[in-house]
Design a protein around this motif. Structure first.
Motif, PDB file in Angstrom:
ATOM      1  N   GLY A  94      43.430 105.220  59.732  1.00  0.00           N
ATOM      2  CA  GLY A  94      42.031 104.904  59.924  1.00  0.00           C
ATOM      3  C   GLY A  94      41.310 104.983  58.601  1.00  0.00           C
ATOM      4  O   GLY A  94      41.874 104.685  57.548  1.00  0.00           O
ATOM      5  N   HIS A  95      40.076 105.452  58.642  1.00  0.00           N
ATOM      6  CA  HIS A  95      39.227 105.440  57.453  1.00  0.00           C
ATOM      7  C   HIS A  95      39.639 106.456  56.395  1.00  0.00           C
ATOM      8  O   HIS A  95      39.582 106.177  55.201  1.00  0.00           O
ATOM      9  CB  HIS A  95      37.778 105.715  57.879  1.00  0.00           C
ATOM     10  CG  HIS A  95      36.830 105.865  56.736  1.00  0.00           C
ATOM     11  ND1 HIS A  95      36.539 104.837  55.871  1.00  0.00           N
ATOM     12  CD2 HIS A  95      36.107 106.934  56.298  1.00  0.00           C
ATOM     13  CE1 HIS A  95      35.670 105.255  54.959  1.00  0.00           C
ATOM     14  NE2 HIS A  95      35.393 106.521  55.202  1.00  0.00           N
ATOM     15  N   PHE A  96      40.075 107.645  56.815  1.00  0.00           N
ATOM     16  CA  PHE A  96      40.275 108.742  55.864  1.00  0.00           C
ATOM     17  C   PHE A  96      41.687 108.710  55.279  1.00  0.00           C
ATOM     18  O   PHE A  96      42.511 109.596  55.503  1.00  0.00           O
ATOM     19  CB  PHE A  96      39.959 110.078  56.538  1.00  0.00           C
ATOM     20  CG  PHE A  96      38.499 110.228  56.885  1.00  0.00           C
ATOM     21  CD1 PHE A  96      37.576 110.583  55.918  1.00  0.00           C
ATOM     22  CD2 PHE A  96      38.048 109.948  58.168  1.00  0.00           C
ATOM     23  CE1 PHE A  96      36.226 110.696  56.221  1.00  0.00           C
ATOM     24  CE2 PHE A  96      36.700 110.060  58.482  1.00  0.00           C
ATOM     25  CZ  PHE A  96      35.780 110.430  57.507  1.00  0.00           C
ATOM     26  N   ILE A  97      41.941 107.684  54.488  1.00  0.00           N
ATOM     27  CA  ILE A  97      43.269 107.410  53.951  1.00  0.00           C
ATOM     28  C   ILE A  97      43.880 108.598  53.209  1.00  0.00           C
ATOM     29  O   ILE A  97      45.052 108.914  53.429  1.00  0.00           O
ATOM     30  CB  ILE A  97      43.217 106.168  53.041  1.00  0.00           C
ATOM     31  CG1 ILE A  97      42.874 104.933  53.873  1.00  0.00           C
ATOM     32  CG2 ILE A  97      44.530 105.978  52.296  1.00  0.00           C
ATOM     33  CD1 ILE A  97      42.562 103.696  53.041  1.00  0.00           C
ATOM     34  N   PRO A  98      43.145 109.292  52.318  1.00  0.00           N
ATOM     35  CA  PRO A  98      43.789 110.373  51.559  1.00  0.00           C
ATOM     36  C   PRO A  98      44.357 111.489  52.424  1.00  0.00           C
ATOM     37  O   PRO A  98      45.282 112.195  51.986  1.00  0.00           O
ATOM     38  CB  PRO A  98      42.653 110.897  50.667  1.00  0.00           C
ATOM     39  CG  PRO A  98      41.727 109.741  50.524  1.00  0.00           C
ATOM     40  CD  PRO A  98      41.763 109.062  51.859  1.00  0.00           C
ATOM     41  N   GLU A  99      43.835 111.659  53.641  1.00  0.00           N
ATOM     42  CA  GLU A  99      44.332 112.727  54.505  1.00  0.00           C
ATOM     43  C   GLU A  99      45.071 112.209  55.740  1.00  0.00           C
ATOM     44  O   GLU A  99      45.767 112.961  56.404  1.00  0.00           O
ATOM     45  CB  GLU A  99      43.169 113.640  54.907  1.00  0.00           C
ATOM     46  CG  GLU A  99      42.732 114.514  53.745  1.00  0.00           C
ATOM     47  CD  GLU A  99      41.289 114.981  53.855  1.00  0.00           C
ATOM     48  OE1 GLU A  99      41.051 116.193  53.859  1.00  0.00           O
ATOM     49  OE2 GLU A  99      40.394 114.111  53.923  1.00  0.00           O
ATOM     50  N   GLU A 100      44.942 110.926  56.019  1.00  0.00           N
ATOM     51  CA  GLU A 100      45.691 110.344  57.132  1.00  0.00           C
ATOM     52  C   GLU A 100      47.018 109.744  56.685  1.00  0.00           C
ATOM     53  O   GLU A 100      48.000 109.770  57.426  1.00  0.00           O
ATOM     54  CB  GLU A 100      44.858 109.252  57.814  1.00  0.00           C
ATOM     55  CG  GLU A 100      43.651 109.755  58.575  1.00  0.00           C
ATOM     56  CD  GLU A 100      42.962 108.619  59.319  1.00  0.00           C
ATOM     57  OE1 GLU A 100      43.571 108.073  60.261  1.00  0.00           O
ATOM     58  OE2 GLU A 100      41.827 108.283  58.951  1.00  0.00           O
ATOM     59  N   ALA A 101      47.037 109.175  55.496  1.00  0.00           N
ATOM     60  CA  ALA A 101      48.256 108.525  54.999  1.00  0.00           C
ATOM     61  C   ALA A 101      48.476 108.856  53.529  1.00  0.00           C
ATOM     62  O   ALA A 101      48.588 107.962  52.687  1.00  0.00           O
ATOM     63  CB  ALA A 101      48.157 107.017  55.197  1.00  0.00           C
ATOM     64  N   PRO A 102      48.540 110.151  53.183  1.00  0.00           N
ATOM     65  CA  PRO A 102      48.642 110.517  51.764  1.00  0.00           C
ATOM     66  C   PRO A 102      49.913 110.017  51.089  1.00  0.00           C
ATOM     67  O   PRO A 102      49.883 109.620  49.914  1.00  0.00           O
ATOM     68  CB  PRO A 102      48.578 112.045  51.783  1.00  0.00           C
ATOM     69  CG  PRO A 102      49.001 112.434  53.166  1.00  0.00           C
ATOM     70  CD  PRO A 102      48.492 111.338  54.055  1.00  0.00           C
ATOM     71  N   GLU A 103      51.036 110.012  51.790  1.00  0.00           N
ATOM     72  CA  GLU A 103      52.281 109.562  51.165  1.00  0.00           C
ATOM     73  C   GLU A 103      52.240 108.068  50.893  1.00  0.00           C
ATOM     74  O   GLU A 103      52.677 107.607  49.826  1.00  0.00           O
ATOM     75  CB  GLU A 103      53.466 109.916  52.063  1.00  0.00           C
ATOM     76  CG  GLU A 103      53.711 111.424  52.185  1.00  0.00           C
ATOM     77  CD  GLU A 103      54.915 111.751  53.041  1.00  0.00           C
ATOM     78  OE1 GLU A 103      55.576 110.799  53.527  1.00  0.00           O
ATOM     79  OE2 GLU A 103      55.210 112.955  53.217  1.00  0.00           O
ATOM     80  N   ASN A 104      51.713 107.291  51.836  1.00  0.00           N
ATOM     81  CA  ASN A 104      51.592 105.849  51.621  1.00  0.00           C
ATOM     82  C   ASN A 104      50.625 105.549  50.480  1.00  0.00           C
ATOM     83  O   ASN A 104      50.879 104.674  49.641  1.00  0.00           O
ATOM     84  CB  ASN A 104      51.094 105.171  52.898  1.00  0.00           C
ATOM     85  CG  ASN A 104      51.999 105.405  54.085  1.00  0.00           C
ATOM     86  OD1 ASN A 104      51.924 106.473  54.706  1.00  0.00           O
ATOM     87  ND2 ASN A 104      52.843 104.455  54.434  1.00  0.00           N
TER      88      ASN A 104
END
Length: 305
Positions: free
Chosen positions: A281-291
């Motif tokens: 969703g919006h909070f990329i650094p904490e939702e998809a940090p590895e990606n």
């Protein structure tokens, strides 16, 4: 030790907290690593801690500078201004440039999310000689955002309209339960619950629920509606674009990914755009940090700093 110091010590080991004096007030910078400079700017309603899963993994190659942007976290917070000039992205970008100059960095790469990405984009447009590379996460420039908005976007991003209302209307209403309001944003912009670190979330809420912080957030959104989009209009009419290599990232399951033609919009603003949708969703650094880290590593490694 404050909760902010505790969070930095645990989540950003090896980083040093530094207070940087600027023309308008003190800015918190948290610095770690060695190598070319990399400035990372957070979004709302967060602090520099949003980078805690990414920034430590970049310090082997970069001098990483994490700041709390104006009005957020521990950085100074100008109050209500009828002219709404304190929170234009142009003013906030100039302050971040001043911070980097004071740290001895005349050129640097920029990685930014949400409000910070709006500041970073303006910094790259206004000060192209300072920015070597730009990566922005999950934003649409102010002018395009308001031009493309429709009923569903207004529903999903309701606070873009609510926070721009005249002072002190939103401040007064938020004051009834500021923590609930911020949690509504932090938890409501993804199809799935965001797995925040508990200490980071506590720091976000403590930093950004004070009356001063709430006013700052409202002023920032007001400036976006009333002034930032005028700056964008002027740049569009002049054909001004971001000159440096630019990586545009967005959450496929967030409002931006669902409702905007991200590539079309950003091609209109960048001379050298690249695109990387994220499974979040919006909070990329904490939702998809590895990606996000993988995309940043490839982008930063491929370009000359």
């Amino acid at each position: 030790m404050t909760i902010f110091e505790e969070a930095d010590a645990r989540l950003l080991p090896g980083f040093e907290r530094r207070w940087i004096g600027t023309a308008h007030g003190k800015v918190l910078a948290v610095v770690g690593g060695t190598g070319p400079a990399l400035l990372m700017l957070h979004g709302d309603p967060q602090t520099h801690l949003c980078w805690h899963q990414i920034a430590p993994k970049l310090t082997d190659r970069f001098t990483v500078v994490l700041t709390d942007i104006r009005g957020r976290g521990e950085t100074h917070k100008p109050g209500h201004d009828p002219e709404q000039s304190a929170y234009t992205k142009r003013a906030m970008a100039a302050e971040q440039l001043e911070v980097m100059y004071n740290l001895g960095h005349n050129k640097f790469a920029l990685v930014a999310h949400d409000r910070g990405a709006r500041v970073a984009r303006r910094l790259a447009l206004d000060h192209p000689k300072a920015v070597t590379q730009l990566a922005v996460m999950d934003i649409i420039p102010a002018l395009d955002f308001y031009e493309c908005s429709n009923a569903q976007i207004a529903q999903d991003y309701f606070y873009f309209s609510f926070l721009t209302q005249d002072h002190p209307v939103p401040e007064t209403l938020i004051a009834g339960d500021p923590e609930a309001f911020l949690k509504l944003i932090l938890m409501g912009l993804s199809d799935n619950a965001v797995n925040y670190d508990a200490l980071a979330l506590q720091a976000y809420l403590q930093a950004n629920t004070t009356p001063e912080a709430i006013t700052a957030m409202c002023e920032c959104f007001r400036a976006g509606f009333h002034i930032d989009r005028r700056h964008d209009q002027t740049d569009r009419e002049a054909g001004k674009k971001i000159a440096c290599p630019t990586l545009v990232m967005w959450g496929e399951y967030g409002v931006v990914g669902k409702h905007f033609d991200v590539e079309r919009i950003w091609r209109g603003w960048c001379e050298l755009p690249e695109f990387a949708p994220m499974p979040s969703g919006h909070f990329i650094p904490e939702e998809a940090p590895e990606n996000a880290l993988a995309a940043l590593n490839g982008f930063l490694s491929a370009k000359a700093l």
